[in-house]
Design a protein around this motif. Structure first.
Motif, PDB file in Angstrom:
ATOM      1  N   GLU A   7     -50.960 -17.587  66.243  1.00 40.46           N
ATOM      2  CA  GLU A   7     -49.903 -17.759  64.885  1.00 40.46           C
ATOM      3  C   GLU A   7     -48.553 -16.144  64.489  1.00 40.46           C
ATOM      4  O   GLU A   7     -48.248 -16.179  63.821  1.00 40.46           O
ATOM      5  N   GLY A  20     -55.691 -24.683  65.792  1.00 37.21           N
ATOM      6  CA  GLY A  20     -54.942 -23.541  66.666  1.00 37.21           C
ATOM      7  C   GLY A  20     -53.868 -23.304  65.411  1.00 37.21           C
ATOM      8  O   GLY A  20     -52.891 -23.600  65.234  1.00 37.21           O
ATOM      9  N   ILE A  21     -54.856 -23.572  63.615  1.00 35.39           N
ATOM     10  CA  ILE A  21     -54.411 -23.457  62.431  1.00 35.39           C
ATOM     11  C   ILE A  21     -55.648 -22.953  62.463  1.00 35.39           C
ATOM     12  O   ILE A  21     -56.605 -22.861  61.465  1.00 35.39           O
ATOM     13  N   GLY A  22     -54.446 -21.406  61.905  1.00 37.10           N
ATOM     14  CA  GLY A  22     -56.118 -20.749  61.090  1.00 37.10           C
ATOM     15  C   GLY A  22     -55.681 -20.863  59.578  1.00 37.10           C
ATOM     16  O   GLY A  22     -55.323 -20.677  59.500  1.00 37.10           O
ATOM     17  N   GLY A  23     -56.695 -20.144  59.234  1.00 32.42           N
ATOM     18  CA  GLY A  23     -56.990 -20.146  57.745  1.00 32.42           C
ATOM     19  C   GLY A  23     -56.082 -18.852  57.129  1.00 32.42           C
ATOM     20  O   GLY A  23     -55.596 -18.345  58.265  1.00 32.42           O
ATOM     21  N   LEU A  24     -55.782 -18.682  55.819  1.00 37.83           N
ATOM     22  CA  LEU A  24     -55.056 -17.995  55.327  1.00 37.83           C
ATOM     23  C   LEU A  24     -55.747 -16.308  54.940  1.00 37.83           C
ATOM     24  O   LEU A  24     -56.932 -16.803  54.628  1.00 37.83           O
ATOM     25  N   THR A  25     -55.452 -15.833  54.975  1.00 36.62           N
ATOM     26  CA  THR A  25     -55.711 -14.260  54.366  1.00 36.62           C
ATOM     27  C   THR A  25     -55.354 -14.386  52.781  1.00 36.62           C
ATOM     28  O   THR A  25     -54.418 -14.557  52.606  1.00 36.62           O
ATOM     29  N   ASP A  58     -55.234 -23.503  51.984  1.00 40.30           N
ATOM     30  CA  ASP A  58     -54.648 -22.626  53.078  1.00 40.30           C
ATOM     31  C   ASP A  58     -55.965 -21.505  53.803  1.00 40.30           C
ATOM     32  O   ASP A  58     -56.080 -21.102  54.564  1.00 40.30           O
ATOM     33  N   ARG A  59     -56.737 -21.755  52.763  1.00 44.68           N
ATOM     34  CA  ARG A  59     -58.339 -21.122  53.040  1.00 44.68           C
ATOM     35  C   ARG A  59     -58.624 -22.162  54.097  1.00 44.68           C
ATOM     36  O   ARG A  59     -60.231 -22.051  55.145  1.00 44.68           O
ATOM     37  N   LEU A  60     -58.516 -23.308  54.565  1.00 40.09           N
ATOM     38  CA  LEU A  60     -59.107 -23.862  55.237  1.00 40.09           C
ATOM     39  C   LEU A  60     -58.353 -23.959  56.897  1.00 40.09           C
ATOM     40  O   LEU A  60     -57.287 -23.681  56.791  1.00 40.09           O
ATOM     41  N   SER A  61     -58.850 -24.667  57.871  1.00 36.16           N
ATOM     42  CA  SER A  61     -58.573 -24.203  59.364  1.00 36.16           C
ATOM     43  C   SER A  61     -59.075 -25.171  59.856  1.00 36.16           C
ATOM     44  O   SER A  61     -59.704 -26.026  59.646  1.00 36.16           O
ATOM     45  N   GLY A  62     -58.529 -25.386  60.896  1.00 37.69           N
ATOM     46  CA  GLY A  62     -58.967 -26.694  62.532  1.00 37.69           C
ATOM     47  C   GLY A  62     -57.949 -25.664  63.795  1.00 37.69           C
ATOM     48  O   GLY A  62     -57.365 -24.557  63.489  1.00 37.69           O
ATOM     49  N   ASP A  82     -61.938 -13.513  55.579  1.00 40.73           N
ATOM     50  CA  ASP A  82     -60.009 -12.783  55.494  1.00 40.73           C
ATOM     51  C   ASP A  82     -60.317 -12.643  57.302  1.00 40.73           C
ATOM     52  O   ASP A  82     -59.657 -12.817  57.972  1.00 40.73           O
TER      53      ASP A  82
END
Lengths: 341, 473
Positions: free
Chosen positions: B277, A188-193, A182-186, B265
């Motif tokens: 998103e 169109g896909i953001g990481g989650l805080t 969840d802490r990775l991003s790519g 964050d």
């Protein structure tokens, strides 16, 4: 393992021996003699420095909760577990704080930028805002990608499969792995805080961070043991290089196979005193060094007490008061106590 | 080669955005230029393109670290390789390395603090600086809403750097602030370019409520009905978190953002917003810089800002794609009192002034929490130039000035005239040609704004392998 369980696991090992504030220093990774010594004494390696940015207020709050839950007797003074605390259901500890000392974050920062880059490059869109703003991380990743010939489809495929396979091998619950991913991003896909992760799994932010750290430690253990050529470069500077000399390493290997000091000397065709020097070097460099096969804990403490109270580190002075110990034992006790004999 | 050809060849754009060409032409004529360009109009192009034509380097003074980092990464994204940032993030050896070959860089970003270091100046003196850019130049004016005393150093070092040609850039500056900029940068015979502040595609709405709960109910209904993306400026960190939670409970995709979150964050929230998103970001004024989303349809102020300048800057994040966008200001009784309390609270106190004076300006006061960061900056500057009483008098004047600006802001929702004109007048401009969708007082057509489609809920987590498979398909 939750934050409170983590604290309680440390307290369990220190029960009656140290004060309630001791686990705080262990979790923060305080590099003082006392804390370092306790790591070896009480086998606290898993916990060392796993929450280096821990605030005292956060810690105190958790201790109060443990107290209110009837798991420990008191929120200050010496640690005292209650019956309930001692008989609690124990959760396996999957951390390896001593080995990584916070450097798992360096690993993850590099890895997440590499993942982000691969994700964008594969989609034919190599322009993006890097998730890591630290320039040293950016330079490192740039260099890595260049060496790995990152735009070749084979490199992408290898990176991707090695990433998945190695994480699959990591010995930790799936949820911890999910938190990490969840802490990775790519593209169109953001990481989650942390807050989003906390809401998603119904755990506190602190607990989520601990799970992520545990997952990283488990993952790094896999990468260290198994050959994942695309991922090995990420270990640079993350695994501490052993400060031991090669000869000492050879001695250590034989010792781990169960050979005694004299046997090692015979096998290596070296003098016993040389092998003894190796053990002193080991004790000096590894606070976790287990000296109990060479002397009792009482003997160890007496040596260090005398050394401290007399302010003397002279072997002869100590030997005069403890004639039953050998010079080797005294040197070993002093080195393991963090003092240079 | 014409400027257009150079633009096409260098960056692949086929035309300039309004104002850019005028400013670039003036710069290439060798003039000192003060340019007022609204946020989002591509201010950086005004020095980027000249950078490719001028010999030597372009030195850009940038007041905020986060802004500087963003500018550098944007320049790099556009393919500029020869960019470097000199700021407090650099380790001494890195700084030394950069400065040793400073002349090799086309674009050198520097913080005003760095310009105060003799070592930095001595190195910069050795290279050829063809253009000095004062970005966010309104920071040089104590009457600006963002006064940065360190900025006054630009004028002090200009002569040492061989008095290069200057380009001062800002998005918001009243006449008074413009004069300050010209004065402190000693810009002789300047070319002043003022682009109309007005953003025609943004309409202005005001909603009045008897209670704060009323605002919240409205916000729930509005975000449930209209599609995003949008920003809700909440006033405080706590409020930002609260609002996002309420919207989420209502089934709307909303997140919060503020300066109290860890760096990664914050990056993640920007990513989520950029990727679509999430539809709404509830935030403090910290959100905006580094957000490059062209199709923000709504900017909602849950709490009234303390100045029109701030308001315009935040509203200006909407509609960069030129499509119809809406600014909505929510007001309820008690807002003004809160705003005034906030202003008085921002001001350096006598206690802080004495602490700074007695310590001789020791920064430890900030890290120890005795003196606030902004107070420290302002006090240190004035106390080194005048006695305590005079400094405090200045602070009083400053508060008065801030109160005046706040009053001007308060007049906005209270006005029954054209709100677009009200804003323009604040910057001594006038609206000659009103768009048909203008403001709540001139008439608003809400059908311009797309309504929300259902079923945009995010899919639950399918485990780490599923997510990793989406990131690296």
């Amino acid at each position: 393992m939750s934050f409170n369980e983590l604290i309680l696991s440390i307290m369990d090992r220190l029960d009656g021996q140290r004060t309630v504030s001791a686990p705080f220093h262990v979790l923060k990774g305080k590099k003082s003699g006392q804390t370092i010594q306790d790591i070896g004494y009480f086998g606290l390696h898993p916990f060392f420095g796993v929450i280096s940015d821990l605030q005292k207020g956060t810690y105190d709050e958790a201790v109060t909760q443990l107290c209110e839950a009837g798991l420990i007797e008191q929120a200050d003074g010496p640690i005292k577990l209650t019956e309930k605390g001692r008989n609690r259901k124990k959760v396996p500890v999957r951390l390896d704080g001593w080995t990584f000392q916070g450097r798992e974050r360096l690993f993850f920062a590099r890895l997440s930028l590499a993942v982000q880059t691969f994700s964008h490059v594969r989609a034919g869109n190599p322009v993006f805002d890097p998730a890591q703003t630290r320039t040293d991380i950016q330079f490192w990743v740039k260099d890595y990608l260049r060496k790995m010939n990152f735009s070749a489809p084979e490199s992408y495929a290898a990176f991707r499969s090695q990433l998945t396979e190695s994480l699959m091998l990591a010995d930790c619950p799936d949820r911890s792995k999910t938190i990490l991913v969840d802490r990775l991003s790519g593209i169109g896909i953001g990481g989650l805080t942390w807050r989003q992760i906390s809401a998603e799994y119904g755990i506190s932010e602190m607990d989520a961070k601990i799970e992520a750290t545990a997952a990283l430690h488990a993952w790094l253990a896999v990468l260290r043991e198994e050959g994942f050529p695309m991922l090995i470069p990420f270990l640079e500077g993350v695994l501490r290089h052993s400060p031991l000399t090669d000869s000492t390493k050879r001695t250590l290997r034989l010792y781990k196979e169960g050979l005694s000091v004299d046997e090692i000397a015979a096998v290596r065709k070296l003098k016993r005193s040389t092998i003894e020097d190796h053990f002193v070097e080991l004790a000096m460099n590894d606070p976790a060094f287990d000296f109990t096969s060479f002397m009792s804990r009482e003997a160890y403490e007496r040596v260090n007490d005398i050394s401290k109270s007399s302010g003397s580190k002279k072997l002869r002075d100590i030997k005069e008061q403890l004639p039953e110990l050998s010079y080797f034992q005294i040197r070993l006790a002093l080195s393991a106590g963090g003092e240079q004999p | 080669m014409s400027l257009e050809q150079l633009l096409e060849k260098t960056y692949g754009f086929d035309s300039f955005r309004p104002g850019q060409k005028e400013v670039i032409t003036a710069v290439m004529d060798g003039r000192n230029v003060l340019a007022l360009l609204p946020t989002g109009m591509g201010k950086s192009m005004c020095y980027q393109l000249p950078g490719h034509m001028l010999p030597g380097s372009v030195l850009i003074v940038s007041p905020l670290l986060s802004l500087m980092l963003d500018q550098v990464s944007q320049l790099k994204k556009m393919g500029e390789k020869s960019v470097v940032a000199l700021n407090s993030f650099l380790k001494p050896e890195e700084k030394e390395a950069v400065l040793r070959k400073a002349g090799d860089y086309k674009f050198i970003f520097v913080s005003p603090e760095m310009l105060a270091q003799p070592f930095v100046i001595s190195r910069l003196k050795r290279i050829r600086i063809s253009l000095l850019v004062a970005d966010e130049a309104h920071c040089i004016s104590q009457w600006g809403f963002d006064f940065r005393p360190d900025y006054l150093r630009i004028s002090e070092v200009m002569a040492e750097l061989g008095s290069p040609q200057v380009l001062a850039l800002t998005a918001t500056a009243t006449k008074k602030v413009q004069q300050d900029i010209l004065h402190y940068l000693s810009l002789e015979e300047p070319n002043i370019y003022v682009h109309p502040m007005d953003r025609r595609n943004i309409a202005y709405d005001v909603k009045r409520f008897d209670t704060r709960e009323g605002k919240l109910e409205w916000l729930k209904d509005f975000t449930a009905h209209y599609a995003g993306r949008g920003i809700v400026y909440a006033g405080t960190r706590k409020k930002a978190e609260e609002l996002s939670a309420v919207l989420r409970q209502n089934g709307v995709r909303a997140v919060f953002y503020h300066g109290g979150m860890e760096q990664l964050d914050r990056v993640f929230i920007q990513q989520q917003f950029q990727n679509g998103e999430t539809d709404w970001v509830c935030s403090t004024s910290a959100f905006g810089m580094g957000v490059h989303v062209p199709d923000i349809r709504h900017v909602i102020h849950f709490q009234i800002p303390t100045s029109i300048e701030e308001f315009v800057q935040e509203v200006g994040r909407a509609g960069r794609d030129g499509q119809p966008s809406l600014s909505t200001l929510l007001v309820s009784p008690g807002d003004e009192a809160l705003m005034n309390a906030l202003l008085a609270d921002e001001l350096p106190t006598r206690f802080e002034a004495e602490a700074v004076l007695n310590s001789g300006g020791d920064r430890a006061l900030v890290s120890d929490g005795v003196v606030r960061e902004t107070s420290f900056r302002v006090l240190k500057y004035w106390l080194s130039r005048m006695p305590l009483d005079k400094t405090m008098q200045r602070m009083e004047n400053l508060l008065q000035e801030k109160m005046n600006r706040a009053a001007r802001m308060s007049g906005f929702p209270a006005s029954d005239g054209c709100l677009r004109s009200y804003i323009a007048e604040t910057f001594d401009q006038e609206i000659t040609d009103r768009p048909s969708n203008c403001c709540v007082n001139c008439g608003l057509d809400y059908s311009m704004y797309p309504v929300r489609k259902e079923g945009e809920q995010h899919s639950g987590s399918g485990g780490w392998q599923e997510r990793l498979g989406r990131i690296l398909p």
